[in-house]
Scaffold this active site. Structure first.
Site, PDB file in Angstrom:
ATOM      1  N   GLU A  24      11.428   3.072  14.796  1.00 53.46           N
ATOM      2  CA  GLU A  24      10.562   4.132  14.261  1.00 53.46           C
ATOM      3  C   GLU A  24       9.245   4.104  15.020  1.00 53.46           C
ATOM      4  OE1 GLU A  24       9.531   3.295  10.117  1.00 53.46           O
ATOM      5  OE2 GLU A  24       9.578   1.149  10.514  1.00 53.46           O
TER       6      GLU A  24
ATOM      7  N   LEU B  24      10.810   1.584   7.605  1.00 61.45           N
ATOM      8  CA  LEU B  24      10.264   1.995   6.313  1.00 61.45           C
ATOM      9  C   LEU B  24      11.050   3.220   5.818  1.00 61.45           C
ATOM     10  CD1 LEU B  24       7.747   1.509   4.382  1.00 61.45           C
ATOM     11  CD2 LEU B  24       6.861   3.592   5.418  1.00 61.45           C
TER      12      LEU B  24
ATOM     13  N   TYR C 250       0.829  -1.204   0.000  1.00 60.19           N
ATOM     14  CA  TYR C 250       0.000   0.000   0.000  1.00 60.19           C
ATOM     15  C   TYR C 250       0.859   1.247   0.000  1.00 60.19           C
ATOM     16  CZ  TYR C 250       0.767   1.150   4.972  1.00 60.19           C
ATOM     17  OH  TYR C 250       1.319   1.530   6.169  1.00 60.19           O
TER      18      TYR C 250
ATOM     19  N   LYS D 262       6.552  -1.814   2.144  1.00 57.41           N
ATOM     20  CA  LYS D 262       5.312  -1.232   2.683  1.00 57.41           C
ATOM     21  C   LYS D 262       4.157  -2.201   2.451  1.00 57.41           C
ATOM     22  CE  LYS D 262       3.129   3.330   3.132  1.00 57.41           C
ATOM     23  NZ  LYS D 262       3.134   3.420   4.590  1.00 57.41           N
TER      24      LYS D 262
HETATM   25  N1  PLP Z   1       7.153   4.308   9.371  1.00 61.75           N
HETATM   26  C1  PLP Z   1       6.075   3.520   9.276  1.00 61.75           C
HETATM   27  C2  PLP Z   1       6.081   2.174   9.927  1.00 61.75           C
HETATM   28  C3  PLP Z   1       4.936   3.954   8.576  1.00 61.75           C
HETATM   29  O1  PLP Z   1       3.862   3.160   8.476  1.00 61.75           O
HETATM   30  C4  PLP Z   1       4.939   5.240   8.001  1.00 61.75           C
HETATM   31  C5  PLP Z   1       3.787   5.739   7.249  1.00 61.75           C
HETATM   32  O2  PLP Z   1       2.796   5.094   7.100  1.00 61.75           O
HETATM   33  C6  PLP Z   1       6.085   6.037   8.142  1.00 61.75           C
HETATM   34  C7  PLP Z   1       7.188   5.535   8.819  1.00 61.75           C
HETATM   35  C8  PLP Z   1       6.144   7.415   7.540  1.00 61.75           C
HETATM   36  O3  PLP Z   1       6.318   7.288   6.169  1.00 61.75           O
HETATM   37  P1  PLP Z   1       5.884   8.449   5.163  1.00 61.75           P
HETATM   38  O4  PLP Z   1       6.696   9.646   5.544  1.00 61.75           O
HETATM   39  O5  PLP Z   1       6.246   7.906   3.832  1.00 61.75           O
HETATM   40  O6  PLP Z   1       4.427   8.653   5.370  1.00 61.75           O
END
Ligand code: PLP
Length: 294
Positions: A183, A207, A36, A150
């Site tokens: 994170e 991620l 996703y 993701k």
């Molecule tokens: N880390 C995780 C586990 C996430 O699910 C997300 C966003 O859904 C992020 C970090 C932040 O990523 P982004 O800046 O691409 O939204």
């Protein structure tokens, strides 16, 4: 009066989201076999579209879902034309498709199923939080070893987010068995110590956040020292500031961890500088003169 159902693009066909139907044999339903993305819409335009499409392509490649993603950006723009949303969020998901249930991939390649929908973000839940800062809890990182993909397998993230909610906090920050903080459950994490910004290096345990990447570039541009190195739970008391980043969170100061104040207990100076740089970047992009890679 009931809100009308948002419009969705389901395998390219535009219809109300409430009318989309999918088989229980879709591998996303049975195995979480899907990828996703979530993108932000500012003033009706999808923010960092190419960057999200590049991450989508990489995630799909990693789990060997074969689909051409080039049409997805077009479908996003088409959907935004059909359903103009000023500030909102685009959710999109590509599954391996429907097949008789076997753990291994279907012998005959399935047709991936693709869902895109747009929802308005009128009452941004974080608008106030960005000024006051938020509390977070620490929680075991229970996730698998490929958090760089993701995928929709988000149970570890959901349990962590629920623990945060039950503690009255905005987010949970995830701690690995070795004490490293990876994170947030749905955000990237940054610390500030002695004026330098730190965030976990890109690896399989986090991620590659699109907002994280932008913030690293904005810090570099502002000559704020930035080090990609792991934060650890033991050294949390030494950080002066903490903040989260994400597509919906943007840049969110963290003022408490497990009920202990971070630094002064107020949003920190470097965090506020980075948050202002982020807002400035979005404003420049809307005005037509920003590029993330410059
Ligand atoms: N880390 C995780 C586990 C996430 O699910 C997300 C966003 O859904 C992020 C970090 C932040 O990523 P982004 O800046 O691409 O939204």
């Amino acid at each position: 009066m009931n809100q009308p159902s948002p419009l969705a693009s389901w395998n390219g066909e535009v219809m109300p989201l409430s009318e989309v139907r999918v088989s229980v044999l879709d591998r996303a339903f049975l195995f979480g076999d899907a990828i996703y993305e979530a993108l932000r819409v500012y003033e009706g335009r999808p923010f960092l579209l190419d960057e999200h499409m590049a991450r989508l392509r990489r995630s799909l490649d990693q789990i060997r879902i074969e689909t051409d993603v080039d049409h997805i950006s077009r479908r996003i723009l088409e959907l935004l034309e059909r359903q103009p949303v000023r500030d909102g969020l685009i959710y999109l998901q590509v599954t391996r498709g429907e097949a008789p249930r076997t753990h291994y991939f279907p012998a005959n390649p399935t047709e991936p199923n693709e869902l895109i929908y747009v929802s308005p973000l009128e009452d941004d839940p974080h608008a106030e939080h960005r000024k006051t800062g938020v509390g977070v809890v620490t929680f075991d990182d229970l996730r698998w070893k490929r958090c760089d993909i993701k995928s929709v397998n988000l149970l570890g993230n959901c349990l962590a987010a629920q623990a945060a909610r039950e503690a009255g906090c905005a987010e949970a920050i995830l701690v690995s068995a070795d004490g490293t903080i990876t994170e947030g459950s749905h955000t990237s994490l940054f610390g500030v110590r002695d004026g330098a910004v730190m965030t976990a290096p890109l690896a399989r345990n986090i991620l590659p956040g699109i907002t994280r990447n932008l913030v690293v570039q904005l810090a570099n541009r502002a000559d704020i020292p930035i080090r990609e190195e792991p934060l650890s739970r033991d050294r949390l008391p030494e950080v002066d500031e903490l903040f989260l980043t994400g597509t919906t969170a943007e840049v969110l100061p963290v003022t408490r961890v497990d009920d202990r104040p971070v630094g002064s207990g107020q949003p920190g100076k470097v965090t506020c500088q980075i948050a202002a740089a982020y807002r400035g970047y979005v404003a420049d992009w809307l005005a037509g003169d920003a590029s993330p890679s410059s």
